[in-house]
Design an enzyme around this catalytic site. Structure first.
Site, PDB file in Angstrom:
ATOM      1  N   HIS A 173     -42.819 -17.981  12.852  1.00  0.00           N
ATOM      2  CA  HIS A 173     -42.482 -16.847  11.993  1.00  0.00           C
ATOM      3  C   HIS A 173     -41.024 -16.421  12.176  1.00  0.00           C
ATOM      4  O   HIS A 173     -40.242 -16.360  11.217  1.00  0.00           O
ATOM      5  CB  HIS A 173     -43.434 -15.689  12.326  1.00  0.00           C
ATOM      6  CG  HIS A 173     -43.206 -14.446  11.546  1.00  0.00           C
ATOM      7  ND1 HIS A 173     -44.044 -14.051  10.523  1.00  0.00           N
ATOM      8  CD2 HIS A 173     -42.248 -13.492  11.612  1.00  0.00           C
ATOM      9  CE1 HIS A 173     -43.609 -12.918  10.002  1.00  0.00           C
ATOM     10  NE2 HIS A 173     -42.512 -12.550  10.654  1.00  0.00           N
ATOM     11  N   GLU A 174     -40.647 -16.141  13.421  1.00  0.00           N
ATOM     12  CA  GLU A 174     -39.306 -15.623  13.678  1.00  0.00           C
ATOM     13  C   GLU A 174     -38.231 -16.669  13.392  1.00  0.00           C
ATOM     14  O   GLU A 174     -37.132 -16.335  12.952  1.00  0.00           O
ATOM     15  CB  GLU A 174     -39.189 -15.107  15.119  1.00  0.00           C
ATOM     16  CG  GLU A 174     -40.110 -13.924  15.433  1.00  0.00           C
ATOM     17  CD  GLU A 174     -39.980 -12.742  14.471  1.00  0.00           C
ATOM     18  OE1 GLU A 174     -38.913 -12.581  13.850  1.00  0.00           O
ATOM     19  OE2 GLU A 174     -40.964 -11.992  14.326  1.00  0.00           O
ATOM     20  N   HIS A 178     -37.278 -16.504   9.795  1.00  0.00           N
ATOM     21  CA  HIS A 178     -36.247 -15.483   9.545  1.00  0.00           C
ATOM     22  C   HIS A 178     -34.877 -15.968   9.989  1.00  0.00           C
ATOM     23  O   HIS A 178     -33.875 -15.799   9.298  1.00  0.00           O
ATOM     24  CB  HIS A 178     -36.551 -14.219  10.357  1.00  0.00           C
ATOM     25  CG  HIS A 178     -37.680 -13.401   9.830  1.00  0.00           C
ATOM     26  ND1 HIS A 178     -37.778 -13.038   8.505  1.00  0.00           N
ATOM     27  CD2 HIS A 178     -38.736 -12.829  10.461  1.00  0.00           C
ATOM     28  CE1 HIS A 178     -38.871 -12.291   8.362  1.00  0.00           C
ATOM     29  NE2 HIS A 178     -39.469 -12.155   9.521  1.00  0.00           N
ATOM     30  N   HIS A 224     -33.286 -18.434   7.699  1.00  0.00           N
ATOM     31  CA  HIS A 224     -32.884 -17.741   6.467  1.00  0.00           C
ATOM     32  C   HIS A 224     -31.530 -17.066   6.697  1.00  0.00           C
ATOM     33  O   HIS A 224     -30.602 -17.196   5.883  1.00  0.00           O
ATOM     34  CB  HIS A 224     -33.977 -16.715   6.132  1.00  0.00           C
ATOM     35  CG  HIS A 224     -33.928 -16.164   4.756  1.00  0.00           C
ATOM     36  ND1 HIS A 224     -34.756 -15.142   4.347  1.00  0.00           N
ATOM     37  CD2 HIS A 224     -33.159 -16.455   3.673  1.00  0.00           C
ATOM     38  CE1 HIS A 224     -34.503 -14.845   3.089  1.00  0.00           C
ATOM     39  NE2 HIS A 224     -33.533 -15.621   2.656  1.00  0.00           N
TER      40      HIS A 224
HETATM   41 ZN   LIG Z   1     -41.204 -10.997   9.931  1.00  0.00          ZN
END
Ligand SMILES: [Zn+2]
Length: 618
Positions: A408-409, A412, A415
């Site tokens: 998940h992290e 980010h 991105h």
């Molecule tokens: Zn998040």
């Protein structure tokens, strides 16, 4: 939109709960290779202070441009000064704040964070004349000005977006005054953060071994998953009763935060706080209501899931503290960090080799702070520093959940990395709305990968259960949060007092609706709203649901369409905030103004629930 606001949004807080180890080491006992390298931002505190002094000086230069923004040369110089100041200020803030987050007991970083918060406020005041002065020009004059100089073209989306919000920008004097209130407006959030992270102490609670240990939020997230009902019940009772003993203080703190949001919305002439929050990213109100309405139409699956849990756990009554315990055997497998990382890498193959190569380069070069230590902030986040690289804070504990948080992290982080690399500073900042898509696409790919490689039915159902839990906590639970915020703000807006009683009543009603008649709502549960840090970022959490829905759709496209979808997706990661979120997502392949992406997600939920039912009830 000022930098202070942007920075408060920069941290991509994770909704994924993390757990904590039995004994927590002090920070100095953690090996350097497991810590992030904040020295990449500043080699030492002296360098930080030097930049701070320089910046204090530099901020005064904005004065020179007052009254001169109607000519292209001065406008360009002013924009460039602002970019330079904001980039530096972001670095200062990141350095102080991330140091503080890894050791809240270190007073020096508390002080440095406060120092930069003041500077951010001064910076906002110094720049406050820019937008009103530009908006005082007729729109056409401004657009012509931007077109008259090629170097100004980087600012054209920014100008277009500003003109869109023209009616909500105030006079220069009002804007300056408003900017000076920014620290005051953050007070409730700061009090909540310090109270819950530093002062709030929980009693001892029974652990898996039968021995007692001091309860923490981190440990709670582990114990609530216990298969031993006494353990999870004790943790639940101890945690919630502690919050309950501060119920009036916490209701007042939350209410103060809502008042601050209302002050801002009213001052900027919005009809409501919700309208103000959505307008920032130009998100149609229907996107928010779609989430709540679509979830309401799909309560049946959640109720069915709760009923299945009750049956499989062989309970007469199912309580909220029974919901997190796995209904299938725990995996014997642990995932040490290196193994977890390998799984993440394997699962992200549909994103292509460039993505994988860049990601590996980052994780091997100080992007991540992996393990828990004393005084470290709980949970997980990713933080992009423009022109440098992103940083990821974890509390990795070898569980599958920790692997999922890592995926998940890193979503980010990548991105941020690509947007920083491809976009000018002014267009680099992606919105929160877009942010959760990048992270949950990775989570989806990881889970699909696990279901692909794991063949034994007993293990498969573990991952199916993981998936159902993910949708329960990321989609249903966050929609519940979003609805809670909507109701609480609406009540405050018609002048109703948000007492502890009032907030508890809303919370209880929503939990009954979402989880159905099978669930027993214990009196302790009523206080749960008081422990949710996200509520101090109003109307933030609905984006977990929209993000997850978009991600489910995009992950499916990446798996079935191959290179075409991959190219679209990488372009999306590189696009930062160069257009409106809804447009960027549409180009990536998903239309968020319809309920379709969420419907696709809940259908997938339903199908996997079928599969689990067949297996468990056979
Ligand atoms: Zn998040």
């Amino acid at each position: 939109m000022n930098l202070l606001y942007k920075l408060s949004n920069r941290m991509n807080l994770s909704a994924t709960d993390t757990t904590s180890a039995a004994t927590v080491a002090t920070r100095d006992k953690i090996e350097a290779k497991f810590k992030w390298s904040l020295h990449d931002i500043y080699p030492n505190d002296q360098a930080f202070q030097a930049d701070y002094e320089k910046l204090k000086e530099q901020i005064l230069h904005f004065e020179v441009f007052k009254g001169k923004l109607n000519n292209a040369n001065d406008l360009l110089q002013c924009f460039r000064l602002r970019d330079e100041v904001d980039i530096k200020l972001s670095s200062l803030f990141a350095y102080a704040r991330m140091n503080r987050d890894t050791d809240a007991t270190n007073a020096a970083y508390q002080a440095m964070t406060a120092q930069i918060t003041t500077l951010l406020s001064d910076d906002a005041s110094a720049q406050a004349f820019i937008e009103p002065e530009l908006l005082a020009l007729p729109a056409e004059t401004l657009l012509t000005l931007i077109e008259s100089k090629p170097e100004l073209s980087a600012y054209s989306f920014y100008i277009k977006n500003m003109l869109r919000q023209k009616s909500h920008i105030l006079s220069p004097i009002e804007e300056e005054l408003l900017a000076k209130t920014s620290e005051l407006r953050q007070a409730a959030m700061n009090i909540f953060t310090i109270f819950t992270n530093a002062d709030l102490k929980f009693p001892e609670t029974i652990t898996e071994s039968g021995q007692k240990a001091p309860l923490t939020e981190g440990r709670y997230n582990q114990l609530i998953r216990s298969t031993n009902r006494e353990v999870r019940h004790d943790a639940f009772k101890n945690l919630f009763n502690t919050y309950s003993s501060f119920r009036n203080t916490l209701a007042t703190t939350y209410s103060a935060n809502i008042n601050s949001t209302m002050f801002q919305a009213k001052t900027r002439k919005y009809q409501s706080t919700l309208e103000a929050a959505l307008d920032n990213n130009n998100i149609p109100a229907s996107v928010y209501t779609n989430v709540i309405d679509t979830i309401h139409k799909n309560f049946a699956q959640m109720h069915r899931y709760v009923a299945l849990k009750k049956k499989v756990l062989q309970l007469d009554q199912i309580h909220m503290y029974d919901l997190y315990t796995p209904i299938v055997p725990e995996l014997k497998t642990v995932f040490p960090y290196e193994d977890g990382l390998s799984l993440v890498i394997d699962s992200l193959q549909p994103l292509g080799q460039t993505y994988i190569k860049d990601l590996l380069n980052g994780v091997n070069n100080g992007w991540i702070d992996i393990y828990e230590n004393q005084g470290k902030r709980n949970g997980a986040y990713s933080w992009g520093v423009y022109g440098l690289h992103p940083f990821v804070l974890l509390n990795y504990d070898d569980s599958y959940n920790a692997v999922s948080t890592l995926a998940h992290e890193l979503g980010h982080a990548m991105h941020s990395f690509y947007s920083s690399q491809k976009q000018d500073y002014i267009n680099s900042e992606y919105t929160i709305f877009c942010a959760e898509v990048a992270s949950t696409t990775n989570e989806n790919l990881l889970l699909d990968h696990m279901l692909h490689i794991v063949k034994e039915p007993e293990k498969r159902i573990y991952f199916i259960n993981q998936y159902l839990e993910q949708v329960r906590t990321t989609v249903y639970r966050q929609a519940l949060f979003a609805e809670f915020e909507k109701i609480a703000h609406a009540k405050a807006e018609i002048g109703e007092a948000l007492t502890a009683d009032a907030l508890e009543t809303i919370w209880t009603a929503l939990n009954t609706a979402y989880y159905g008649n099978d669930i027993v709502i214990d009196p302790e549960l009523k206080i749960e709203w008081a422990r949710i840090p996200h509520f101090y970022r109003p109307f933030y959490v609905y984006q977990y649901a929209t993000g997850y829905a978009a991600a489910t759709t995009l992950a499916e496209q990446l798996q079935t369409e191959g290179p075409i979808a991959q190219k679209r997706y990488l372009q999306y990661l590189q696009s930062g905030g160069s257009d409106y979120s809804i447009n960027l997502l549409r180009q990536a392949g998903v239309n968020m103004t319809t309920p379709k992406p969420l419907e696709i997600t809940l259908e997938k939920f339903s199908k996997r629930l079928d599969e689990l039912e067949v297996f468990l009830l056979k």
